[in-house]
Design an enzyme around this catalytic site. Sequence first.
Site, PDB file in Angstrom:
ATOM      1  N   LYS A 176      -1.731  33.182 -11.595  1.00 22.71           N
ATOM      2  CA  LYS A 176      -1.048  32.810 -10.344  1.00 22.71           C
ATOM      3  C   LYS A 176      -0.563  34.072  -9.631  1.00 22.71           C
ATOM      4  CE  LYS A 176       0.609  28.310 -11.954  1.00 22.71           C
ATOM      5  NZ  LYS A 176       0.222  27.281 -11.000  1.00 22.71           N
ATOM      6  N   HIS A 234       2.433  28.566 -21.292  1.00 18.69           N
ATOM      7  CA  HIS A 234       2.880  29.014 -19.966  1.00 18.69           C
ATOM      8  C   HIS A 234       4.317  29.567 -19.977  1.00 18.69           C
ATOM      9  CE1 HIS A 234      -0.739  27.055 -18.840  1.00 18.69           C
ATOM     10  NE2 HIS A 234      -0.262  25.834 -18.694  1.00 18.69           N
TER      11      HIS A 234
HETATM   12  C1  BG6 Z   1      -1.573  22.610 -17.678  1.00 21.92           C
HETATM   13  C2  BG6 Z   1      -0.973  21.443 -18.418  1.00 21.92           C
HETATM   14  O1  BG6 Z   1      -1.814  23.669 -18.554  1.00 21.92           O
HETATM   15  O2  BG6 Z   1      -0.682  23.016 -16.666  1.00 21.92           O
HETATM   16  C3  BG6 Z   1      -0.664  20.303 -17.478  1.00 21.92           C
HETATM   17  O3  BG6 Z   1      -1.890  20.995 -19.416  1.00 21.92           O
HETATM   18  C4  BG6 Z   1       0.221  20.787 -16.342  1.00 21.92           C
HETATM   19  O4  BG6 Z   1      -0.008  19.234 -18.146  1.00 21.92           O
HETATM   20  C5  BG6 Z   1      -0.404  22.033 -15.698  1.00 21.92           C
HETATM   21  O5  BG6 Z   1       0.320  19.759 -15.387  1.00 21.92           O
HETATM   22  C6  BG6 Z   1       0.553  22.629 -14.687  1.00 21.92           C
HETATM   23  O6  BG6 Z   1      -0.113  23.619 -13.973  1.00 21.92           O
HETATM   24  P1  BG6 Z   1       0.302  23.975 -12.490  1.00 21.92           P
HETATM   25  O7  BG6 Z   1      -0.565  25.134 -12.139  1.00 21.92           O
HETATM   26  O8  BG6 Z   1       0.043  22.754 -11.660  1.00 21.92           O
HETATM   27  O9  BG6 Z   1       1.751  24.303 -12.551  1.00 21.92           O
END
Ligand code: BG6
Length: 488
Positions: A176, A234
């Site tokens: 990102k 994350h």
């Molecule tokens: C993914 C998860 O890794 O990340 C999902 O498996 C989640 O559950 C997603 O919704 C969120 O990603 P972003 O980029 O929309 O924040």
Amino acid sequence: MSFDLVLFGGTGDLAWRKLMPALFQAFRHGSLPQGGRIIGVARDDLTDDAYRALIRARFDEVELAKRPSAEEFSRFAALLHFVRMDLSKPADYARLASVLRERNADTVVMYLATAPSLFTMACEQLAAAGLNTPNTRLVLEKPLGHDLASNRAINETVRSVLAEKQIFRIDHYLGKPSVQNLFALRFGNSLFEPLWRRETIANIQITIAEDLGVEKRGAFYDQTGALRDMVQNHALQLLCAIGMEPPINAHADAIRDEKLKVLRSLKPWTPETLTQHVIRGQYTAGTSGGEHVRGYREEPGVDPQSNTETFVALRTEIANWRWAGVPFYIRTGKRLAGRDARIVVNFRPAPHAIFRLPMGAGNRLVINLQPKDGLELHLFAQGQENRAGAKSAVQSLAPVQLDLDFDKRFGSERVGAYERLLLDVIDGRLNLFVRSDEQEEAWRWVEPVLDHWRSDSSGPRPYAAGTWGPSAASAMIARDSHCWSEEC
Ligand code: BG6
């Protein structure tokens, strides 16, 4: 440089929603190297043209800055091919090998966007078919395993057929633009570095809130939960980016070495912290975006008695000289009050008060990750008291804010996370990918929490969809005399 990108799971959800749109954007931006092929692989019986038509139809459903014209799509479609494969059949790998031999591309990317249970088998079969050449790059989507042992097993198989520098473990948060700006903020500017430590910082909060529920992934999510889905990867990667020491250079291993040290320094769990410092929650019916939404246990694919957590809030510490004693709070969940990912750095209050300030108020740096991408610096100023006509200056200060909006500054059509990461794989840049030891260390740290939950019959705490999660998360942080940033 020619490339072949083989997309296993080529008709799956990730391919439709993220990978194909990202490849299209890269094509549109002119950043895909010339002379490439994108080869979708799945069990479906499709011709190249049928595959192209499917992708064209799906493009109407996904987020794209601008719809492609027929002419633009047909130029992109020329890159697309399809190979029908059953991943358990060696003959199908031989067929793939012959398709790849037609071109003998400089780089062959194998992207496993499949169920993780297939990773080991796919790697072994690729090697058996001689598809693990020095030109091969392997991309693995998360989740890589469901605990330390399964993660290790996958990593061992993969490393037995390819060198670590050929393995690209995706954590799309690292792609990102806002997360890359976090690295820029810390290591491209000297302003904050002297302040980035225990003497000046009171606490740091990492929030990744989603307003959506589990959508169509109920069955998968029910086996996974928020800790494995968001925290192990994350959220911990964000924690590393915010807490790591400056790397000696910008090369992949220098960055990854420093992230690894953070993960190794996370305070080990104790029976007491496991009960006091981790809150799990599960959403019940509520209101989201003005509409009534069902509870998690009513979602399709979810066990009606499920104890899977859709929310986690926890407190940890990085036990080293820079950070000892500073609480790091992580909070993530589905069906929360909004889509909002941010890191809040709360500075300690001024050591000696000569102005009147709100109780306990200190400066705050907010790193907005999404949907806004930018920085806010919260300061105090003497605004009201200096207005014409104001009586004698009462020495009280008002909060004011410096606000930097990267979307406004750089334009909102910047390179998206998957586009950045796919281009990096094709170019062989590993900076934004996760090394196996980082991943294992992250599993090692979350595992005691999973074990504790298994033996704790109380289950997750309910919270209504559209709120900020169970009140216990606020009680946890309040015990440290702090509060979540939207509360104070
Ligand atoms: C993914 C998860 O890794 O990340 C999902 O498996 C989640 O559950 C997603 O919704 C969120 O990603 P972003 O980029 O929309 O924040």
